[in-house]
Design a protein around this motif. Sequence first.
Motif, mmCIF file in Angstrom:
data_model
loop_
_atom_site.group_PDB
_atom_site.id
_atom_site.type_symbol
_atom_site.label_atom_id
_atom_site.label_comp_id
_atom_site.label_asym_id
_atom_site.label_seq_id
_atom_site.Cartn_x
_atom_site.Cartn_y
_atom_site.Cartn_z
ATOM 1 N N ALA A 34 0.840 -1.201 0.000
ATOM 2 C CA ALA A 34 0.000 0.000 0.000
ATOM 3 C C ALA A 34 0.873 1.248 0.000
ATOM 4 O O ALA A 34 1.815 1.371 0.791
ATOM 5 N N TYR A 38 -4.305 1.124 4.390
ATOM 6 C CA TYR A 38 -5.564 0.723 5.037
ATOM 7 C C TYR A 38 -5.227 0.495 6.497
ATOM 8 O O TYR A 38 -4.433 -0.386 6.811
ATOM 9 N N TRP A 39 -5.758 1.321 7.376
ATOM 10 C CA TRP A 39 -5.476 1.124 8.804
ATOM 11 C C TRP A 39 -6.729 1.466 9.603
ATOM 12 O O TRP A 39 -7.017 2.638 9.840
ATOM 13 N N SER A 125 -0.433 -12.366 3.520
ATOM 14 C CA SER A 125 -1.824 -12.827 3.617
ATOM 15 C C SER A 125 -2.639 -12.246 2.465
ATOM 16 O O SER A 125 -3.611 -12.842 2.030
ATOM 17 N N SER A 157 -8.675 -11.512 4.233
ATOM 18 C CA SER A 157 -7.761 -10.484 4.729
ATOM 19 C C SER A 157 -8.073 -9.222 3.943
ATOM 20 O O SER A 157 -8.193 -9.279 2.705
ATOM 21 N N GLY A 158 -8.220 -8.112 4.625
ATOM 22 C CA GLY A 158 -8.663 -6.887 3.947
ATOM 23 C C GLY A 158 -7.833 -6.556 2.717
ATOM 24 O O GLY A 158 -8.349 -6.405 1.601
ATOM 25 N N SER A 159 -6.508 -6.492 2.909
ATOM 26 C CA SER A 159 -5.640 -6.063 1.809
ATOM 27 C C SER A 159 -5.627 -7.052 0.642
ATOM 28 O O SER A 159 -5.154 -6.728 -0.447
ATOM 29 N N ARG A 162 -7.004 -6.176 -2.891
ATOM 30 C CA ARG A 162 -6.224 -5.419 -3.882
ATOM 31 C C ARG A 162 -5.288 -6.331 -4.671
ATOM 32 O O ARG A 162 -4.649 -5.878 -5.624
ATOM 33 N N SER A 210 -1.997 -7.504 12.530
ATOM 34 C CA SER A 210 -2.575 -6.228 12.096
ATOM 35 C C SER A 210 -4.013 -6.047 12.602
ATOM 36 O O SER A 210 -4.438 -4.929 12.871
ATOM 37 N N MET A 214 -4.717 -2.723 14.543
ATOM 38 C CA MET A 214 -5.647 -1.730 13.980
ATOM 39 C C MET A 214 -6.714 -1.349 15.003
ATOM 40 O O MET A 214 -7.012 -0.183 15.197
ATOM 41 N N ASP A 301 5.007 -1.237 6.524
ATOM 42 C CA ASP A 301 3.705 -1.797 6.903
ATOM 43 C C ASP A 301 3.735 -2.318 8.334
ATOM 44 O O ASP A 301 4.537 -1.841 9.120
ATOM 45 N N ALA A 302 2.909 -3.316 8.620
ATOM 46 C CA ALA A 302 2.835 -3.807 9.991
ATOM 47 C C ALA A 302 3.985 -4.773 10.266
ATOM 48 O O ALA A 302 3.782 -5.961 10.538
HETATM 49 O O1 PMV Z 1 -5.109 -6.839 5.392
HETATM 50 P P1 PMV Z 1 -4.294 -6.859 6.625
HETATM 51 O O2 PMV Z 1 -5.089 -7.182 7.805
HETATM 52 O O3 PMV Z 1 -3.062 -7.718 6.465
HETATM 53 O O4 PMV Z 1 -3.770 -5.347 6.905
HETATM 54 C C1 PMV Z 1 -2.851 -4.691 6.104
HETATM 55 C C2 PMV Z 1 -2.386 -3.444 6.770
HETATM 56 C C3 PMV Z 1 -1.206 -2.740 6.138
HETATM 57 O O5 PMV Z 1 -0.385 -3.632 5.414
HETATM 58 C C4 PMV Z 1 -0.373 -2.120 7.254
HETATM 59 C C5 PMV Z 1 -1.657 -1.599 5.234
HETATM 60 C C6 PMV Z 1 -2.195 -1.983 3.881
HETATM 61 O O6 PMV Z 1 -3.000 -1.206 3.358
HETATM 62 O O7 PMV Z 1 -1.796 -3.015 3.306
#
Ligand code: PMV
Length: 337
Positions: A34, A38-39, A125, A157-159, A162, A210, A214, A301-302
């Motif tokens: 990203a 996304y946070w 992920s 997983s949210g990201s 994309r 994350s 978050m 990132d995280a």
């Molecule tokens: O989708 P997750 O829960 O792995 O969260 C991703 C969070 C960040 O990598 C820090 C930001 C992002 O937008 O990818």
Amino acid sequence: MISKVDVVASLLKDKNCDTPVMPSASVFSPTNIALIKYWGKRNQELNLPVTSSLSVSLNQKGTFTELSIIDSDHDVVYLNDNEITEDTEFYQRIVAFLNLIPRRNKFFMIKTRSTIPTAAGLASSASGFAALTTALDKLLGWKLTLTELSILARLGSGSACRSLWHGFVEWQEGKDEDGMDSYGQPLPYAWPELRVGLLIFSEQTKPIGSRVAMQTTVETSPFYPLWPSKVANDLVSIKKAIVAKQFDNLGFIAESNALAMHATMLTAWPPINYSLPETLTTMKTVWSLRRDGIPVYFTQDAGPNLKLLFLEENTNDIARVFPEMEIVEPFTRRPAA
Ligand code: PMV
């Protein structure tokens, strides 16, 4: 409250969920980094974000997944040729995702191979759930659209929503309660000279995932209320920079956005700090390179690792300072190895 099972049921209405249309399905999904993060979730069950975000996919870096249905009473998961035991979070997240599908006592063999360190803040992920979703679609012959697959992958997983595309992808936050308007969309702009340098300081699993990080940030950071307007402004500006290919603007906005995200974490309680000493010394090296006139920026990132952003023409100058850096060309089309 709308559950993941409700969303999956509406996407898979009348779809076959237990009979493969081929012996096994093999797919690859790229991971994504990203540039605008996304946070924070507005809905934890459905991974619906507080803000939109924007990423660039890392081309050959990602996850290969081979999926088949097996004659067994449980799912079998392999990661890089090692069988993953049922007591691990990795196994349980995959099975929890598969359990969203009305699969009527059918079990899967999932063989994944990752070309990136798992859970080191390099968004493994994201490519993992994008690949699993795409493999399910292929194996079971769903023929869902990429938008629908993006919505499904987001539930893992949210990201991941994309990671259905290469190149720049924007995840629209959406407004709907069921999240049917919250998915990735590719941006029609290529930037062949753009480079992402991966600097891995630790491949260890992150101390705090994350999801928890978050939520702690959203609930406790006095800076979090500033985050949504920062993201909204950064998104407008970075899209202009992408369209006009203004690298310094892109780099500045991405770095500033990442630092602002980490500022919300540092001010959460208990505080969250993903950095290692190497993370901070490398940031300072990047700033000193910029003072010397070399356009290079970072995002984080995280996890402790940094991803450098630079242009092809500055590759040698930057690689000399960071010989261990792995260079990714997001827009050079090559089959994933
Ligand atoms: O989708 P997750 O829960 O792995 O969260 C991703 C969070 C960040 O990598 C820090 C930001 C992002 O937008 O990818």
